[in-house]
Design a protein around this motif. Structure first.
Motif, PDB file in Angstrom:
ATOM      1  N   ARG A 134      18.665 -26.161 -16.389  1.00  0.00           N
ATOM      2  CA  ARG A 134      18.511 -26.420 -14.962  1.00  0.00           C
ATOM      3  C   ARG A 134      18.949 -25.175 -14.191  1.00  0.00           C
ATOM      4  NH1 ARG A 134      17.194 -30.316 -17.988  1.00  0.00           N
ATOM      5  NH2 ARG A 134      16.916 -32.379 -17.118  1.00  0.00           N
ATOM      6  N   CYS A 161      29.162 -29.943  -1.372  1.00  0.00           N
ATOM      7  CA  CYS A 161      27.773 -30.418  -1.434  1.00  0.00           C
ATOM      8  C   CYS A 161      27.231 -30.517  -0.019  1.00  0.00           C
ATOM      9  CB  CYS A 161      27.688 -31.792  -2.110  1.00  0.00           C
ATOM     10  SG  CYS A 161      28.127 -31.804  -3.853  1.00  0.00           S
ATOM     11  N   GLY A 164      21.478 -31.579   0.046  1.00  0.00           N
ATOM     12  CA  GLY A 164      20.883 -31.931  -1.234  1.00  0.00           C
ATOM     13  C   GLY A 164      21.277 -31.044  -2.399  1.00  0.00           C
ATOM     14  N   ASP A 178      20.632 -28.517  -7.468  1.00  0.00           N
ATOM     15  CA  ASP A 178      20.119 -29.742  -6.869  1.00  0.00           C
ATOM     16  C   ASP A 178      21.028 -30.903  -7.293  1.00  0.00           C
ATOM     17  OD1 ASP A 178      18.700 -32.140  -6.351  1.00  0.00           O
ATOM     18  OD2 ASP A 178      16.779 -31.147  -6.643  1.00  0.00           O
ATOM     19  N   ARG A 179      21.550 -31.644  -6.335  1.00  0.00           N
ATOM     20  CA  ARG A 179      22.507 -32.711  -6.654  1.00  0.00           C
ATOM     21  C   ARG A 179      21.908 -33.769  -7.568  1.00  0.00           C
ATOM     22  NH1 ARG A 179      25.380 -35.072  -2.345  1.00  0.00           N
ATOM     23  NH2 ARG A 179      24.644 -33.535  -0.899  1.00  0.00           N
ATOM     24  N   GLU A 180      20.587 -33.925  -7.578  1.00  0.00           N
ATOM     25  CA  GLU A 180      19.952 -34.898  -8.464  1.00  0.00           C
ATOM     26  C   GLU A 180      20.081 -34.514  -9.935  1.00  0.00           C
ATOM     27  OE1 GLU A 180      15.953 -35.554  -7.183  1.00  0.00           O
ATOM     28  OE2 GLU A 180      16.567 -36.332  -5.232  1.00  0.00           O
ATOM     29  N   GLN A 181      20.501 -33.284 -10.203  1.00  0.00           N
ATOM     30  CA  GLN A 181      20.689 -32.812 -11.571  1.00  0.00           C
ATOM     31  C   GLN A 181      22.139 -32.961 -12.038  1.00  0.00           C
ATOM     32  OE1 GLN A 181      18.141 -31.900 -13.560  1.00  0.00           O
ATOM     33  NE2 GLN A 181      16.905 -32.559 -11.823  1.00  0.00           N
ATOM     34  N   TRP A 183      25.751 -35.445 -12.647  1.00  0.00           N
ATOM     35  CA  TRP A 183      26.472 -36.711 -12.703  1.00  0.00           C
ATOM     36  C   TRP A 183      27.899 -36.385 -12.295  1.00  0.00           C
ATOM     37  CZ3 TRP A 183      30.650 -39.351 -14.506  1.00  0.00           C
ATOM     38  CH2 TRP A 183      30.600 -40.754 -14.336  1.00  0.00           C
ATOM     39  N   TYR A 186      27.556 -38.501  -5.560  1.00  0.00           N
ATOM     40  CA  TYR A 186      26.635 -39.524  -5.098  1.00  0.00           C
ATOM     41  C   TYR A 186      25.449 -38.889  -4.391  1.00  0.00           C
ATOM     42  CZ  TYR A 186      30.368 -42.702  -6.306  1.00  0.00           C
ATOM     43  OH  TYR A 186      31.336 -43.383  -7.003  1.00  0.00           O
ATOM     44  N   PRO A 187      24.301 -39.588  -4.329  1.00  0.00           N
ATOM     45  CA  PRO A 187      23.080 -39.009  -3.768  1.00  0.00           C
ATOM     46  C   PRO A 187      23.208 -38.473  -2.348  1.00  0.00           C
ATOM     47  CG  PRO A 187      22.557 -41.039  -4.920  1.00  0.00           C
ATOM     48  CD  PRO A 187      24.056 -40.921  -4.897  1.00  0.00           C
ATOM     49  N   ASP A 188      23.933 -39.143  -1.470  1.00  0.00           N
ATOM     50  CA  ASP A 188      24.038 -38.696  -0.080  1.00  0.00           C
ATOM     51  C   ASP A 188      25.427 -38.186   0.267  1.00  0.00           C
ATOM     52  OD1 ASP A 188      21.396 -39.387   0.447  1.00  0.00           O
ATOM     53  OD2 ASP A 188      21.948 -41.483   0.772  1.00  0.00           O
TER      54      ASP A 188
END
Length: 192
Positions: A134, A161, A164, A178-181, A183, A186-188
């Protein structure tokens, strides 16, 4: 048996999922070191305040290099497994007295004594996926210069963060991912 997240099972002899230990160390193709301030613990949007006065759920990290995870909230309960990786991100999902019910990246839950946890924010890069490394970027924008590639399973400290992206750093790398990558955030969630 010890998995990628430094978890040793004491009840069943095997963890729920067996991960390749090499992924823990990770593979950094290009790197730039950096240091920054520690982020304060924050919680998921819509979290409630627990008995400790802190939000639940929330992400924390392991403080010690050996952390017993029990099947219930107390020393009278059996040890289910032992974490042996300090700094590992853990999600607190419940509080009882000085005990915290936690969930790890593979979804396994158990109880840890609160003094073995830290508010220091860390994250693991895409532990649910294998495959391609990533990218991490020079700024919080997908069009910014890629400064390194991190293998799934690499752990790093989260400095902040925003928009995003999260600023992650570790041994030999620092940049925005990218925060979606990740664990461990949290998403927001905005971490400052």
């Amino acid at each position: 048996m010890q998995g990628v997240f430094g978890k040793r099972s004491l009840l069943g002899g095997k963890t729920k999922k067996i991960w390749i230990l090499a992924a823990l160390a990770g593979f950094v193709l290009v790197a730039q070191p950096s240091t920054g301030p520690q982020a304060a613990p924050t919680a998921a949007p819509g979290a409630q305040i627990g008995p400790s006065g802190l939000p639940v759920p929330r992400f924390v990290s392991l403080k010690a290099s050996r952390v017993n995870v029990r099947v219930g909230p107390g020393e009278d309960y059996k040890i289910a497994w032992v974490f042996v990786k300090p700094g590992l991100p853990i999600e607190v999902v419940q509080e009882y007295d000085n005990w915290r019910r936690v969930r790890d990246a593979d979804g396994t839950m158990g109880w840890i004594f609160q003094s073995l946890l830290s508010g220091k924010r860390t994250a693991v890069v895409a532990p649910w996926a294998g495959g391609d490394p990533r990218p991490i970027h020079s700024s919080a924008a997908p069009s910014s210069t890629i400064t390194a590639y991190l293998e799934p399973g690499v752990m790093g400290e989260i400095d902040r963060c925003q928009q995003g992206f999260c600023k992650i750093s570790g041994s030999g790398f620092s940049g925005w991912i990218d925060r979606e990558q990740l664990w461990g955030v949290y998403p927001d969630e905005e971490i400052k």
